[in-house]
Design an enzyme around this catalytic site. Structure first.
Site, short mmCIF file in Angstrom:
data_model
loop_
_atom_site.label_atom_id
_atom_site.label_comp_id
_atom_site.label_asym_id
_atom_site.label_seq_id
_atom_site.Cartn_x
_atom_site.Cartn_y
_atom_site.Cartn_z
N CYS A 33 -34.36 66.28 -67.61
CA CYS A 33 -33.15 66.76 -68.18
C CYS A 33 -33.53 67.87 -69.42
O CYS A 33 -33.07 68.82 -69.67
CB CYS A 33 -32.20 65.85 -68.69
SG CYS A 33 -30.84 66.25 -69.51
N CYS B 151 -28.11 58.54 -68.16
CA CYS B 151 -26.27 58.43 -68.41
C CYS B 151 -25.73 58.49 -67.30
O CYS B 151 -24.47 58.01 -67.16
CB CYS B 151 -26.09 59.84 -69.10
SG CYS B 151 -26.86 61.25 -68.29
#
Length: 376
Positions: free
Chosen positions: A115, A211
Site C-alpha cells: 500500500c 485494514c
C-alpha cells in the site's frame, strides 16, 4: 522575523504547501495539526480504499467509513481544506489482489508495504504534486534527515513504534519529497499533542495492521477475491510421506505448529508450502532454519551502489525482530542475495527483508526463496 521552515524549504511556512495523508487516526491527525500550528499551507487528503459502507461500524478499520468521517472532522477543526479521493479500484488492483495471489503462490505477504509502495507513495504523491505541494507528510514513525535532494531515512526514535520496516520500498526520489513530523516522538507524546490541539480522535485506538481483513480471517478475504482458492491437499513430511490432509495452503504459514491436525511423536512445523502440488510440507524445528535469502524487487537507497562483492548490513526478516548481521550481494534485474551470519528460523517467501546501517534504512526486497544451512 520570518518563521523557521522546519521542513527544510527556503520559504516561509505560509508559502509552503504540504499535503498531509489523513487516515482518520491519531498519528496523521496530529501531523496535520502540528504543521498547521507551525504556519504551513496544509491540505488534508483521505483515501477511500475499500468498501467504506460495510466498514463504517467496524472498529479498527482504516481508510473507510468512520475514519473518513474522523479525518473530515479533524480537518474542519484545525481549519484546513480536506479532500476524499476514491482510490478503491487502485487499492484493489495493487494491494488486495496481490495479497490474494501471494497466498496462492505459497507466500505470506505484507500488504501494508504494498500500500505504501503503490497507492500512497506513488499515486498519492503524484496527486500532491498536482495540487502544488512541495511535500507529502504522513504520520509514520520514521525519521528523515538531509536536504531536498539527499534525504536519508532512519528508524523512528521510539523503537516500539518504529515503522521503517514497512517503508523499505521508498525510493530516493520519494524520500526527498516525503516528510515525517512524528519520527522523533513516542506514541504517548503524539497523544499528548492530540490533547493539546483538542482533536476529537485523541483517545482513538490503534487501527488494525491489515485494514481490509476483518477479524484476522485472511482465508475468507482470499476466497472472496479468488473463489475456489481453498483447495484441499496433502500434508507431507520432508520425504514426501503423506501424514494428513489440509484445507487449502492459504490457511498455513511458515513456522506454524498449531492446527495441523496430525499426531506424531515429536512437534512438527510448516517448513514449506508447495503450491504446484498443493502440499503443505512439515518437519522438525531445525528444518525451519535458513542461512541464505534471495530477494526480488530490491530497493537500495544507500550512499554507494549495491555491488556484487557484498555489503555488510543489518537485516530484519520480520517487522517485530531486532536487526541481525548479514551480507547482501547485488544481482541483475533488481535481485539480491542475503547471507545471514547466523541461521534464522521461520523466514517466509512473500515477507520483506529490510536492511540497515545502524539506525539508517538502506532499503530491502521481497523474499523470493530461502536456502537451508544444512541438508536435512
Amino acid at each position: 522575523m520570518r518563521a523557521m521552515n522546519t521542513l527544510g524549504f527556503d520559504a516561509a511556512p505560509e508559502d509552503t504547501r504540504v499535503v498531509v495523508a489523513m487516515s482518520g487516526g491519531v498519528d496523521s491527525s496530529v501531523t496535520a495539526a502540528l504543521l498547521k500550528d507551525q504556519g504551513y499551507d496544509v491540505v488534508g487528503i483521505t483515501l477511500q480504499l475499500y468498501d467504506h459502507g460495510a466498514a463504517v461500524q467496524r472498529k479498527g478499520a482504516c481508510c473507510a467509513g468512520q475514519d473518513i468521517h474522523d479525518a473530515r472532522r479533524v480537518a474542519e477543526a484545525i481549519g484546513i481544506p480536506h479532500y476524499v479521493l476514491d482510490y478503491e479500484s487502485r487499492f484493489k488492483d495493487s494491494v488486495m489482489e496481490e495479497f490474494a495471489d501471494s497466498y496462492l503462490r505459497g507466500e505470506t505477504p505484507v500488504p501494508c508495504v504494498r500500500c505504501n509502495q503503490t497507492v500512497k507513495f506513488r499515486d498519492l504523491l503524484e496527486t500532491a504534486e498536482d495540487l502544488g505541494a512541495v511535500a507529502l507528510a504522513t504520520g509514520h514513525y520514521i525519521r528523515r534527515e538531509g536536504g531536498l535532494d539527499n534525504a536519508r531515512l532512519y528508524r523512528g526514535k521510539n523503537s516500539i513504534k518504529d515503522q521503517s520496516y514497512f517503508l523499505f520500498a521508498t525510493t530516493q526520489e520519494q524520500a526527498n519529497y516525503l516528510r515525517f513530523p512524528l519520527g522523533g516522538l513516542s506514541k504517548d507524546e503524539t497523544r499528548a499533542l492530540a490533547d493539546k490541539y483538542n482533536l476529537a480522535v485523541a483517545a482513538k485506538p490503534e487501527s488494525q495492521d491489515i485494514c481490509f481483513v476483518p477479524n484476522g480471517n485472511y482465508a475468507s478475504v482470499i476466497e472472496r477475491i479468488r473463489p475456489g482458492a481453498g483447495v484441499e491437499g496433502d500434508i507431507v513430511d520432508l520425504h514426501g510421506t503423506v501424514l494428513g490432509r489440509h484445507s487449502g495452503i492459504i490457511n498455513y504459514t511458515i513456522g506454524q505448529r498449531r492446527g495441523l491436525g496430525i499426531a506424531t511423536g515429536s512437534p512438527l512445523y510448516v517448513v514449506r508450502l508447495d503450491p504446484e502440488r498443493n502440499r503443505v510440507v512439515v518437519g522438525p524445528a531445525e528444518a525451519l532454519l535458513v542461512s541464505r535469502v534471495s530477494l526480488r524487487e530490491m530497493n537500495w537507497i544507500g550512499d554507494e551502489p549495491l555491488g556484487m562483492d557484498g555489503t555488510e548490513v543489518m537485516v530484519k526478516v520480520r517487522s517485530t525482530q531486532e536487526p541481525m548481521k548479514a551480507t547482501v550481494f547485488g544481482a541483475a534485474d533488481n535481485w539480491a542475495e542475503v547471507h545471514l551470519d547466523e541461521p534464522e528460523a521461520g523466514v517466509s517467501p512473500g515477507q520483506a527483508c529490510v536492511m540497515y546501517d545502524g539506525d539508517r534504512l538502506l532499503g530491502g526486497g521481497w523474499i523470493a526463496g530461502t536456502e537451508a544451512p544444512i541438508t536435512l
